[in-house]
Design a protein around this motif. Structure first.
Motif, PDB file in Angstrom:
ATOM      1  N   UNK A  90       0.826  -1.198   0.000  1.00  0.00           N
ATOM      2  CA  UNK A  90       0.000   0.000   0.000  1.00  0.00           C
ATOM      3  C   UNK A  90       0.867   1.256   0.000  1.00  0.00           C
ATOM      4  N   UNK A  91       1.871   1.287   0.877  1.00  0.00           N
ATOM      5  CA  UNK A  91       2.724   2.469   0.977  1.00  0.00           C
ATOM      6  C   UNK A  91       3.456   2.723  -0.334  1.00  0.00           C
ATOM      7  N   UNK A  92       4.034   1.692  -0.925  1.00  0.00           N
ATOM      8  CA  UNK A  92       4.790   1.885  -2.159  1.00  0.00           C
ATOM      9  C   UNK A  92       3.899   2.264  -3.330  1.00  0.00           C
ATOM     10  N   UNK A  93       2.617   1.952  -3.245  1.00  0.00           N
ATOM     11  CA  UNK A  93       1.692   2.337  -4.315  1.00  0.00           C
ATOM     12  C   UNK A  93       1.389   3.824  -4.286  1.00  0.00           C
ATOM     13  N   UNK A  94       1.275   4.380  -3.087  1.00  0.00           N
ATOM     14  CA  UNK A  94       0.818   5.763  -2.962  1.00  0.00           C
ATOM     15  C   UNK A  94       1.911   6.744  -2.533  1.00  0.00           C
ATOM     16  N   UNK A  95       3.080   6.223  -2.180  1.00  0.00           N
ATOM     17  CA  UNK A  95       4.205   7.084  -1.826  1.00  0.00           C
ATOM     18  C   UNK A  95       5.360   6.753  -2.761  1.00  0.00           C
ATOM     19  N   UNK A  96       5.822   7.750  -3.519  1.00  0.00           N
ATOM     20  CA  UNK A  96       6.913   7.545  -4.480  1.00  0.00           C
ATOM     21  C   UNK A  96       8.026   8.554  -4.207  1.00  0.00           C
ATOM     22  N   UNK A  97       9.249   8.071  -4.035  1.00  0.00           N
ATOM     23  CA  UNK A  97      10.405   8.940  -3.818  1.00  0.00           C
ATOM     24  C   UNK A  97      10.178   9.913  -2.664  1.00  0.00           C
ATOM     25  N   UNK A  98       9.557   9.429  -1.608  1.00  0.00           N
ATOM     26  CA  UNK A  98       9.336  10.275  -0.456  1.00  0.00           C
ATOM     27  C   UNK A  98       8.225  11.288  -0.622  1.00  0.00           C
ATOM     28  N   UNK A  99       7.403  11.147  -1.658  1.00  0.00           N
ATOM     29  CA  UNK A  99       6.299  12.072  -1.904  1.00  0.00           C
ATOM     30  C   UNK A  99       4.976  11.308  -1.899  1.00  0.00           C
ATOM     31  N   UNK A 100       3.953  11.949  -1.375  1.00  0.00           N
ATOM     32  CA  UNK A 100       2.615  11.373  -1.403  1.00  0.00           C
ATOM     33  C   UNK A 100       1.988  11.673  -2.753  1.00  0.00           C
ATOM     34  N   UNK A 101       1.798  10.639  -3.566  1.00  0.00           N
ATOM     35  CA  UNK A 101       1.207  10.828  -4.887  1.00  0.00           C
ATOM     36  C   UNK A 101      -0.267  11.189  -4.754  1.00  0.00           C
ATOM     37  N   UNK A 102      -0.974  10.414  -3.966  1.00  0.00           N
ATOM     38  CA  UNK A 102      -2.387  10.671  -3.673  1.00  0.00           C
ATOM     39  C   UNK A 102      -2.779   9.785  -2.500  1.00  0.00           C
ATOM     40  N   UNK A 103      -3.918  10.077  -1.910  1.00  0.00           N
ATOM     41  CA  UNK A 103      -4.418   9.224  -0.836  1.00  0.00           C
ATOM     42  C   UNK A 103      -5.333   8.156  -1.414  1.00  0.00           C
ATOM     43  N   UNK A 104      -5.270   6.935  -0.898  1.00  0.00           N
ATOM     44  CA  UNK A 104      -6.158   5.880  -1.397  1.00  0.00           C
ATOM     45  C   UNK A 104      -7.625   6.233  -1.129  1.00  0.00           C
ATOM     46  N   UNK A 105      -8.490   5.772  -1.989  1.00  0.00           N
ATOM     47  CA  UNK A 105      -9.925   5.978  -1.773  1.00  0.00           C
ATOM     48  C   UNK A 105     -10.439   5.046  -0.682  1.00  0.00           C
ATOM     49  N   UNK A 106      -9.858   3.862  -0.610  1.00  0.00           N
ATOM     50  CA  UNK A 106     -10.285   2.880   0.380  1.00  0.00           C
ATOM     51  C   UNK A 106      -9.787   3.291   1.764  1.00  0.00           C
ATOM     52  N   UNK A 107     -10.701   3.384   2.730  1.00  0.00           N
ATOM     53  CA  UNK A 107     -10.396   3.952   4.026  1.00  0.00           C
ATOM     54  C   UNK A 107      -9.308   3.190   4.776  1.00  0.00           C
ATOM     55  N   UNK A 108      -9.349   1.865   4.752  1.00  0.00           N
ATOM     56  CA  UNK A 108      -8.342   1.089   5.481  1.00  0.00           C
ATOM     57  C   UNK A 108      -6.946   1.335   4.921  1.00  0.00           C
ATOM     58  N   UNK A 109      -6.837   1.488   3.619  1.00  0.00           N
ATOM     59  CA  UNK A 109      -5.533   1.765   3.014  1.00  0.00           C
ATOM     60  C   UNK A 109      -5.101   3.206   3.290  1.00  0.00           C
ATOM     61  N   UNK A 110      -6.062   4.100   3.325  1.00  0.00           N
ATOM     62  CA  UNK A 110      -5.745   5.494   3.635  1.00  0.00           C
ATOM     63  C   UNK A 110      -5.108   5.588   5.020  1.00  0.00           C
ATOM     64  N   UNK A 111      -5.632   4.812   5.973  1.00  0.00           N
ATOM     65  CA  UNK A 111      -5.087   4.837   7.322  1.00  0.00           C
ATOM     66  C   UNK A 111      -3.648   4.334   7.344  1.00  0.00           C
ATOM     67  N   UNK A 112      -3.344   3.332   6.534  1.00  0.00           N
ATOM     68  CA  UNK A 112      -1.973   2.805   6.467  1.00  0.00           C
ATOM     69  C   UNK A 112      -1.013   3.884   5.964  1.00  0.00           C
ATOM     70  N   UNK A 113      -1.403   4.585   4.906  1.00  0.00           N
ATOM     71  CA  UNK A 113      -0.542   5.613   4.324  1.00  0.00           C
ATOM     72  C   UNK A 113      -0.344   6.769   5.304  1.00  0.00           C
ATOM     73  N   UNK A 114      -1.427   7.178   5.960  1.00  0.00           N
ATOM     74  CA  UNK A 114      -1.332   8.280   6.909  1.00  0.00           C
ATOM     75  C   UNK A 114      -0.451   7.913   8.104  1.00  0.00           C
ATOM     76  N   UNK A 115      -0.578   6.661   8.554  1.00  0.00           N
ATOM     77  CA  UNK A 115       0.270   6.215   9.661  1.00  0.00           C
ATOM     78  C   UNK A 115       1.739   6.239   9.249  1.00  0.00           C
ATOM     79  N   UNK A 116       2.015   5.789   8.042  1.00  0.00           N
ATOM     80  CA  UNK A 116       3.390   5.788   7.535  1.00  0.00           C
ATOM     81  C   UNK A 116       3.952   7.207   7.542  1.00  0.00           C
TER      82      UNK A 116
END
Length: 205
Positions: A115-141
């Motif tokens: 999940x993190x590698x899908x939405x975070x590239x080169x230390x940048x947040x590309x976008x937030x996932x639409x799915x809430x459970x995945x969004x929480x993972x990215x935000x926690x990261x």
């Protein structure tokens, strides 16, 4: 005899963007020529008059400025400052957010890492996932990589850190900050933010 030609022909490392820019403007004639263009001089003759340079010095200065891409020809053919080039150099010289060596970054293909590698590239947040459970993972990261537990951060510092994640992405730093607060990754009190020490890991589904 061993052939030493490969060593002598090896390319020297390219200077950093900031070093190249500093070298470009280390010569007074180039600074004066650039200033003339910035103030509206549209051709070499106008630059020479505005900058007080000889035709030869003007030609040399403009050639270097063009080579570095900071002065270009506009739509009408006149000389203009390439503001996009400066934005490009600024981005190139900006450090990326520090990323700790954890499974989400170093290649563990567990659910959270994917999940993190899908939405975070080169230390940048590309976008937030639409799915809430995945969004929480990215935000926690992002919270874990940006803020130390128990440390107090003024809002200005929080915004500066989050802007680095949002560069060239779809999410602005204010939205990102609000999500982190809403999920409890950051606690806010009188304009001061703290990441709780007991911030428990959120799994993906």
């Amino acid at each position: 005899m061993p052939n030493d030609r490969s060593d002598s022909s090896a390319k020297a490392p390219e200077p950093s963007a900031s070093a190249a820019l500093a070298a470009l403007f280390s010569e007074e004639s180039r600074v004066r020529a650039f200033a003339a263009v910035a103030l509206g001089a549209g051709d070499a003759a106008q630059v020479a008059r505005a900058a007080g340079l000889s035709a030869k010095d003007t030609a040399g200065a403009l050639r270097r400025l063009r080579d570095q891409g900071v002065v270009v020809s506009g739509r009408d053919g006149g000389l203009v400052v390439a503001h996009d080039r400066f934005r490009e150099l600024a981005r190139a010289g900006r450090p990326t957010p520090e990323v700790a060596q954890d499974p989400s970054v170093t290649g563990d293909d567990g659910p959270a890492g994917i999940v993190v590698r899908t939405f975070v590239r080169d230390g940048r947040l590309v976008r937030l996932p639409a799915r809430w459970t995945r969004k929480k993972v990215v935000l926690r990261h992002i919270a874990e990589q940006t803020f130390a537990p128990g440390v107090e951060y003024p809002e200005r510092t929080v915004d500066e850190k989050l802007r680095a994640w949002c560069e060239d992405g779809e999410v602005d730093h204010v939205t990102l900050r609000r999500h982190l607060v809403d999920l409890g990754h950051l606690r806010r009190s009188d304009g001061v933010y703290t990441r709780p020490a007991d911030d428990a890991r959120t799994d993906t589904a």
